[in-house]
Design a protein around this motif. Sequence first.
Motif, mmCIF file in Angstrom:
data_model
loop_
_atom_site.group_PDB
_atom_site.id
_atom_site.type_symbol
_atom_site.label_atom_id
_atom_site.label_comp_id
_atom_site.label_asym_id
_atom_site.label_seq_id
_atom_site.Cartn_x
_atom_site.Cartn_y
_atom_site.Cartn_z
ATOM 1 N N ASP A 201 25.503 -19.061 4.007
ATOM 2 C CA ASP A 201 25.378 -17.961 3.043
ATOM 3 C C ASP A 201 23.921 -17.721 2.640
ATOM 4 O OD1 ASP A 201 28.108 -17.628 3.108
ATOM 5 O OD2 ASP A 201 28.485 -18.743 1.255
ATOM 6 N N GLY B 240 21.247 -14.414 -1.745
ATOM 7 C CA GLY B 240 21.354 -12.958 -1.740
ATOM 8 C C GLY B 240 20.798 -12.315 -0.484
ATOM 9 N N LYS C 129 20.811 -10.642 2.925
ATOM 10 C CA LYS C 129 21.879 -9.858 3.540
ATOM 11 C C LYS C 129 22.086 -10.190 5.019
ATOM 12 C CE LYS C 129 21.168 -6.004 0.352
ATOM 13 N NZ LYS C 129 20.823 -4.566 0.208
ATOM 14 N N ASN C 130 21.017 -10.631 5.691
ATOM 15 C CA ASN C 130 21.113 -10.954 7.112
ATOM 16 C C ASN C 130 20.726 -12.408 7.348
ATOM 17 O OD1 ASN C 130 21.679 -8.161 7.910
ATOM 18 N ND2 ASN C 130 19.543 -7.768 7.340
ATOM 19 N N PHE D 104 15.307 -10.392 -0.391
ATOM 20 C CA PHE D 104 16.721 -10.192 -0.639
ATOM 21 C C PHE D 104 16.966 -8.790 -1.141
ATOM 22 C CE2 PHE D 104 14.373 -12.607 -3.735
ATOM 23 C CZ PHE D 104 14.371 -11.758 -4.818
#
Length: 224
Positions: free
Chosen positions: A164, A186, A188-189, A224
């Motif tokens: 994550d 946080g 995203k990729n 992020f």
Amino acid sequence: MRVSGVLRLLVPISALVITWVFLHSAGNIHIQTIRLPRWLAPATTKELHAIKSKCGNRKPCTDNSFAFKISSGAANVVGPSICFEDKVLMSPVKNNVGRGLNIVLVNGTTGAMLRDSFFDMYSGDPSLLERFLKEVPEGTLVLVASYDDPGTKMNEQLKKLFSDLGSSSAKQLGFRDSWVFLGARGLKNKSPFEQFLKNNPEENKYDGWPELLELEGCVPRKVF
């Protein structure tokens, strides 16, 4: 006879005087007019002075990014080190590293260090690391360096928590593997800042351990 003798004497003297005047004038012209172009001129001491990159990285970072370098441990002999913005946050010299996973949390906006800790992944309690990762604030950079054995206690919950944060290799982390990673809460990729080397007796550089890994780069602020 006397007049002709004097003339014969004056001729070479005059030639010498004319030659001296010509050479003197030519020398002055050379000194005054010959100039090398700026790009051909010898570099000054200031120009020769190399720009020192933060953390000793090969390339400097821009003002809108943070410089970092993460080195894993070498076998179970030399501990890992983590440098961020030219400050060594964890290292054997600072005496704040340990067997397992060494982790530093950094504010992703200001670059200020929030916390550092290490977790024994061989005989320690994995729930301590689970709790640590779950409490990482949003927008925080997470820098990780392995030492000796980072994977024996790596359970499914921990693999998910690291995934994550942007890790692509946490799911395969095992006994005595080498791993360095920079992720973020946080993100995203998947993070582009990660290196992983599997413990392989046939390819290990050290007796029982793969070689150490070193990861350096520039992480943009607010990735992020």
